[in-house]
Scaffold this motif. Structure first.
Motif, PDB file in Angstrom:
ATOM      1  N   GLU A 102       0.858  -1.186   0.000  1.00 47.01           N
ATOM      2  CA  GLU A 102       0.000   0.000   0.000  1.00 47.01           C
ATOM      3  C   GLU A 102       0.897   1.240   0.000  1.00 47.01           C
ATOM      4  O   GLU A 102       1.731   1.418   0.884  1.00 47.01           O
ATOM      5  N   GLN A 103       0.722   2.072  -1.029  1.00 48.80           N
ATOM      6  CA  GLN A 103       1.440   3.343  -1.104  1.00 48.80           C
ATOM      7  C   GLN A 103       0.752   4.253  -2.108  1.00 48.80           C
ATOM      8  O   GLN A 103       0.220   3.791  -3.126  1.00 48.80           O
ATOM      9  N   ASP A 104       0.770   5.550  -1.818  1.00 50.63           N
ATOM     10  CA  ASP A 104       0.234   6.575  -2.712  1.00 50.63           C
ATOM     11  C   ASP A 104      -1.219   6.310  -3.086  1.00 50.63           C
ATOM     12  O   ASP A 104      -1.644   6.521  -4.235  1.00 50.63           O
ATOM     13  N   GLY A 105      -2.013   5.836  -2.109  1.00 53.62           N
ATOM     14  CA  GLY A 105      -3.435   5.636  -2.333  1.00 53.62           C
ATOM     15  C   GLY A 105      -3.791   4.397  -3.112  1.00 53.62           C
ATOM     16  O   GLY A 105      -4.956   4.210  -3.485  1.00 53.62           O
ATOM     17  N   ARG A 106      -2.829   3.529  -3.383  1.00 50.88           N
ATOM     18  CA  ARG A 106      -3.100   2.293  -4.116  1.00 50.88           C
ATOM     19  C   ARG A 106      -2.734   1.091  -3.271  1.00 50.88           C
ATOM     20  O   ARG A 106      -1.858   1.155  -2.414  1.00 50.88           O
ATOM     21  N   GLU A 107      -3.383  -0.029  -3.582  1.00 48.09           N
ATOM     22  CA  GLU A 107      -3.077  -1.299  -2.938  1.00 48.09           C
ATOM     23  C   GLU A 107      -2.818  -2.331  -4.021  1.00 48.09           C
ATOM     24  O   GLU A 107      -3.630  -2.521  -4.925  1.00 48.09           O
ATOM     25  N   TYR A 118       8.552   0.725  -4.701  1.00 52.30           N
ATOM     26  CA  TYR A 118       8.063   1.644  -3.674  1.00 52.30           C
ATOM     27  C   TYR A 118       9.146   2.654  -3.329  1.00 52.30           C
ATOM     28  O   TYR A 118      10.335   2.420  -3.538  1.00 52.30           O
ATOM     29  N   ASP A 119       8.666   3.793  -2.826  1.00 51.32           N
ATOM     30  CA  ASP A 119       9.521   4.955  -2.588  1.00 51.32           C
ATOM     31  C   ASP A 119       9.668   5.149  -1.086  1.00 51.32           C
ATOM     32  O   ASP A 119       8.674   5.276  -0.367  1.00 51.32           O
ATOM     33  N   MET A 120      10.917   5.204  -0.605  1.00 46.83           N
ATOM     34  CA  MET A 120      11.163   5.344   0.834  1.00 46.83           C
ATOM     35  C   MET A 120      10.871   6.748   1.350  1.00 46.83           C
ATOM     36  O   MET A 120      10.898   6.994   2.549  1.00 46.83           O
ATOM     37  N   ALA A 121      10.559   7.688   0.438  1.00 50.71           N
ATOM     38  CA  ALA A 121      10.305   9.067   0.859  1.00 50.71           C
ATOM     39  C   ALA A 121       8.881   9.276   1.343  1.00 50.71           C
ATOM     40  O   ALA A 121       8.572  10.347   1.866  1.00 50.71           O
ATOM     41  N   ARG A 122       8.012   8.275   1.173  1.00 51.43           N
ATOM     42  CA  ARG A 122       6.614   8.442   1.561  1.00 51.43           C
ATOM     43  C   ARG A 122       6.126   7.225   2.331  1.00 51.43           C
ATOM     44  O   ARG A 122       6.698   6.123   2.193  1.00 51.43           O
ATOM     45  N   PRO A 123       5.056   7.389   3.111  1.00 53.10           N
ATOM     46  CA  PRO A 123       4.560   6.265   3.916  1.00 53.10           C
ATOM     47  C   PRO A 123       4.177   5.068   3.055  1.00 53.10           C
ATOM     48  O   PRO A 123       3.746   5.216   1.903  1.00 53.10           O
ATOM     49  N   LEU A 124       4.316   3.897   3.624  1.00 54.91           N
ATOM     50  CA  LEU A 124       3.945   2.675   2.923  1.00 54.91           C
ATOM     51  C   LEU A 124       3.693   1.563   3.934  1.00 54.91           C
ATOM     52  O   LEU A 124       4.147   1.627   5.075  1.00 54.91           O
ATOM     53  N   THR A 152       5.092   9.080  -7.862  1.00 50.92           N
ATOM     54  CA  THR A 152       3.870   8.692  -7.150  1.00 50.92           C
ATOM     55  C   THR A 152       2.918   7.898  -8.037  1.00 50.92           C
ATOM     56  O   THR A 152       2.006   7.244  -7.530  1.00 50.92           O
ATOM     57  N   ARG A 153       3.122   7.926  -9.337  1.00 52.91           N
ATOM     58  CA  ARG A 153       2.225   7.226 -10.263  1.00 52.91           C
ATOM     59  C   ARG A 153       2.717   5.834 -10.636  1.00 52.91           C
ATOM     60  O   ARG A 153       1.970   5.063 -11.251  1.00 52.91           O
ATOM     61  N   VAL A 154       3.955   5.501 -10.291  1.00 57.29           N
ATOM     62  CA  VAL A 154       4.468   4.168 -10.652  1.00 57.29           C
ATOM     63  C   VAL A 154       4.598   3.247  -9.446  1.00 57.29           C
ATOM     64  O   VAL A 154       4.815   2.045  -9.615  1.00 57.29           O
ATOM     65  N   THR A 155       4.483   3.773  -8.232  1.00 58.95           N
ATOM     66  CA  THR A 155       4.577   2.921  -7.049  1.00 58.95           C
ATOM     67  C   THR A 155       3.330   2.044  -6.935  1.00 58.95           C
ATOM     68  O   THR A 155       2.250   2.401  -7.416  1.00 58.95           O
ATOM     69  N   ALA A 156       3.493   0.885  -6.288  1.00 53.39           N
ATOM     70  CA  ALA A 156       2.386  -0.043  -6.012  1.00 53.39           C
ATOM     71  C   ALA A 156       1.608  -0.403  -7.273  1.00 53.39           C
ATOM     72  O   ALA A 156       0.389  -0.543  -7.258  1.00 53.39           O
ATOM     73  N   ARG A 157       2.328  -0.542  -8.379  1.00 52.70           N
ATOM     74  CA  ARG A 157       1.723  -1.010  -9.623  1.00 52.70           C
ATOM     75  C   ARG A 157       2.499  -2.244 -10.072  1.00 52.70           C
ATOM     76  O   ARG A 157       3.574  -2.127 -10.651  1.00 52.70           O
ATOM     77  N   PRO A 158       1.975  -3.434  -9.811  1.00 48.65           N
ATOM     78  CA  PRO A 158       2.743  -4.647 -10.111  1.00 48.65           C
ATOM     79  C   PRO A 158       2.940  -4.848 -11.604  1.00 48.65           C
ATOM     80  O   PRO A 158       2.055  -4.541 -12.414  1.00 48.65           O
ATOM     81  N   LEU A 159       4.102  -5.331 -11.945  1.00 52.13           N
ATOM     82  CA  LEU A 159       4.423  -5.702 -13.313  1.00 52.13           C
ATOM     83  C   LEU A 159       4.565  -7.221 -13.322  1.00 52.13           C
ATOM     84  O   LEU A 159       5.528  -7.765 -12.794  1.00 52.13           O
TER      85      LEU A 159
END
Length: 338
Positions: A102-107, A118-124, A152-159
């Motif tokens: 969970e990060q940037d409003g996505r799960e 994921y980005d260490m600069a924001r909550p997760l 913020t648009r590429v975090t928590a988006r599985p490939l």
């Protein structure tokens, strides 16, 4: 917390709970995870029985393999503000088990073979509900080259492994992490940067940018070719024509790729051979000059001596005699055509 166990067989470190009493393992494991990935609040079951973390540097990047039991890791705004890891991004491949990020409003619900960022600069929050294995690259955000808003648009988006890019990127990242420590430093860093450039292609897809012959794609190909050259330096038949054939591109396009390096392909090969020869002259003092030259693809010892002098201002024997432990920077070499 007990001191980390370090394995000196490869650069980096190895952390394990295996040698610890059961009542020390939870605290140790929490500390090891925070030490590796930044400060997190970790929920670990009382019955945690084992966990290992192996880290290996790849230039400015870090390759990390983690095997562990189920856990949940939470990184809050307070922890971000207190930590010095906020300039880092983690690219993670789930090799075994399941996970939820969970990060940037996505799960994102993740399975084996999925790759995610994921980005260490924001909550997760990252949860592993069962035993798991992950393989990661930890890299400074500036290496990835994305703006804050793009990140913020590429975090928590599985490939997933079923996608064309995932099918290429996931096994490449796994192989890179597994082999970290076995590559020459430059080769390892170039291969890691290949992963970074492929991630840039992934970001372009997510952000809806046009695909095609992009600067990022050209850079990824250039880095793959440079890594190929490093692996084949000892081959006396390594030529621009052979390199172009191996990568299914034209000779003209190969030379165009190297324009950004301020060197022709032939000069790049020669420079890398000279760098390896200079290193071996210092490390293997009993080896003959000719043996060192032949080892790195120079077919003529006399030719090697001429280009070495032109590049470094002295003959190979003179350079070895100087026993300089800190050879000149690579940029000081004045290249001549091989």
């Amino acid at each position: 917390m007990a001191p980390y166990v370090r394995d000196g067989s490869v650069p980096g470190s190895f952390h394990t709970t295996d040698a610890l009493p059961a009542h020390h393992r939870r605290a140790y494991w929490r500390g090891a995870l925070s030490e590796t990935f930044g400060a997190v609040s970790t929920t670990v079951p009382d019955e945690v029985c084992s966990g290992t973390i192996r880290t290996t540097p790849l230039g400015r990047l870090q390759a990390v393999t983690v095997d562990g039991d189920r856990l949940s890791a939470l990184r809050t705004r307070r922890l971000v503000s207190q930590d010095d890891q906020d300039e880092y991004v983690v690219v993670k491949l789930l090799d075994k088990g399941g996970a939820r990020l969970e990060q940037d409003g996505r799960e994102a619900l993740l399975g084996p073979g999925d790759l995610f960022v994921y980005d260490m600069a924001r909550p997760l929050r990252l949860t592993f509900p069962e035993s798991f294995r992950t393989k990661s690259l930890v890299l400074p955000r500036d290496v990835l080259g994305l703006s804050e808003s793009d990140m913020t648009r590429v975090t928590a988006r599985p490939l997933g492994p079923g996608t064309p890019l995932g099918a290429l990127l996931s096994p490449f990242l796994a192989g890179l992490v597994d082999g970290a420590g076995n590559y020459p430093p430059r080769t390892g860093e170039l291969m890691a940067r290949n992963v970074v450039d492929l991630l840039g292609v992934m970001a372009d897809e997510v952000l809806g940018r046009p695909a095609g012959d992009t600067p990022g794609g050209n850079r990824a190909l250039l880095l793959r070719i440079q890594a190929f050259i490093d692996r084949h330096l000892a081959d006396g038949d390594l030529t621009p024509q052979a390199i172009a054939r191996a990568h299914h591109i034209s000779l003209r396009y190969l030379h165009k790729l190297f324009e950004s390096e301020d060197a022709t392909v032939g000069r790049w090969i020669q420079r890398r051979r000279l760098e390896e020869c200079r290193r071996d002259l210092a490390l293997h003092v009993n080896a003959t000059i000719a043996a060192v030259a032949h080892r790195w693809g120079f077919t003529s010892a006399a030719h090697f001596s001429r280009v070495f002098r032109a590049a470094y201002g002295m003959a190979p024997r003179e350079w070895r005699g100087a026993q300089d432990p800190t050879p000149r920077a690579r940029s000081s070499a004045r290249l001549v055509d091989a």
